[in-house]
Design a protein around this motif. Structure first.
Motif, short mmCIF file in Angstrom:
data_model
loop_
_atom_site.label_atom_id
_atom_site.label_comp_id
_atom_site.label_asym_id
_atom_site.label_seq_id
_atom_site.Cartn_x
_atom_site.Cartn_y
_atom_site.Cartn_z
N GLU A 13 0.83 -1.21 0.00
CA GLU A 13 0.00 0.00 0.00
C GLU A 13 0.86 1.26 0.00
O GLU A 13 0.55 2.25 -0.67
CB GLU A 13 -0.95 0.00 1.20
N GLN A 14 1.96 1.21 0.75
CA GLN A 14 2.87 2.35 0.79
C GLN A 14 3.59 2.53 -0.56
O GLN A 14 3.85 3.65 -0.97
CB GLN A 14 3.89 2.18 1.91
N HIS A 15 3.89 1.41 -1.23
CA HIS A 15 4.48 1.50 -2.58
C HIS A 15 3.54 2.24 -3.51
O HIS A 15 3.96 3.13 -4.25
CB HIS A 15 4.71 0.10 -3.16
N ILE A 16 2.27 1.86 -3.47
CA ILE A 16 1.27 2.49 -4.33
C ILE A 16 1.21 3.99 -4.05
O ILE A 16 1.21 4.81 -4.97
CB ILE A 16 -0.11 1.84 -4.13
N TYR B 29 3.51 5.91 -2.70
CA TYR B 29 4.78 6.53 -3.11
C TYR B 29 4.75 6.84 -4.61
O TYR B 29 5.07 7.96 -5.03
CB TYR B 29 5.95 5.60 -2.77
N TYR B 30 4.38 5.85 -5.42
CA TYR B 30 4.36 6.04 -6.87
C TYR B 30 3.24 6.99 -7.31
O TYR B 30 3.39 7.74 -8.26
CB TYR B 30 4.28 4.71 -7.60
N ARG B 31 2.10 6.96 -6.60
CA ARG B 31 1.00 7.87 -6.92
C ARG B 31 1.43 9.31 -6.71
O ARG B 31 1.26 10.17 -7.57
CB ARG B 31 -0.24 7.56 -6.07
N GLY C 1 4.00 10.34 -9.29
CA GLY C 1 3.35 10.59 -10.58
C GLY C 1 2.61 11.91 -10.60
O GLY C 1 2.67 12.66 -11.58
N GLU C 2 1.91 12.21 -9.51
CA GLU C 2 1.19 13.48 -9.43
C GLU C 2 2.15 14.67 -9.47
O GLU C 2 1.87 15.67 -10.12
CB GLU C 2 0.33 13.53 -8.18
N ALA C 3 3.27 14.55 -8.77
CA ALA C 3 4.26 15.63 -8.77
C ALA C 3 4.84 15.84 -10.17
O ALA C 3 5.00 16.98 -10.62
CB ALA C 3 5.37 15.32 -7.77
N SER C 4 5.12 14.76 -10.86
CA SER C 4 5.64 14.87 -12.23
C SER C 4 4.59 15.47 -13.16
O SER C 4 4.92 16.30 -14.02
CB SER C 4 6.06 13.49 -12.76
N ALA C 5 3.34 15.05 -13.00
CA ALA C 5 2.27 15.59 -13.84
C ALA C 5 2.15 17.10 -13.64
O ALA C 5 2.01 17.86 -14.60
CB ALA C 5 0.95 14.90 -13.52
N ILE D 297 -4.51 9.87 -16.40
CA ILE D 297 -5.79 9.23 -16.68
C ILE D 297 -5.71 7.81 -16.14
O ILE D 297 -4.82 7.04 -16.52
CB ILE D 297 -6.09 9.23 -18.20
N ALA D 298 -6.61 7.46 -15.27
CA ALA D 298 -6.58 6.16 -14.61
C ALA D 298 -6.97 5.04 -15.55
O ALA D 298 -6.53 3.90 -15.41
CB ALA D 298 -7.50 6.16 -13.39
N ASN D 299 -7.80 5.35 -16.55
CA ASN D 299 -8.32 4.33 -17.45
C ASN D 299 -8.31 4.91 -18.85
O ASN D 299 -8.84 5.99 -19.08
CB ASN D 299 -9.72 3.94 -17.00
#
Length: 57
Positions: free
Chosen positions: A28-31, A33-35, A38-42, A50-52
């Protein structure tokens, strides 16, 4: 221009740094961390996550 070998070494170093940050995290912490990453890069580069692929804008 950097040589391929130098670029590969930099990528390997980045991978090791990320591994060291997340090696003791739960899935859960991995998810999370990457979320966040990703948001910071976006935000930094001005793109939309886009999730889907079938998701309407």
């Amino acid at each position: 221009m950097k040589k391929t070998n130098t670029i590969e070494q930099e990528i390997d170093q980045i991978r090791l740094q990320i591994y060291e940050k997340i090696k003791d995290m739960t899935p859960e912490q991995h998810i999370e961390y990457y979320r966040k990453s990703g948001e910071a890069s976006a935000k930094k580069y001005g793109f939309t996550i886009i999730a889907n692929a079938n998701e309407k804008r």
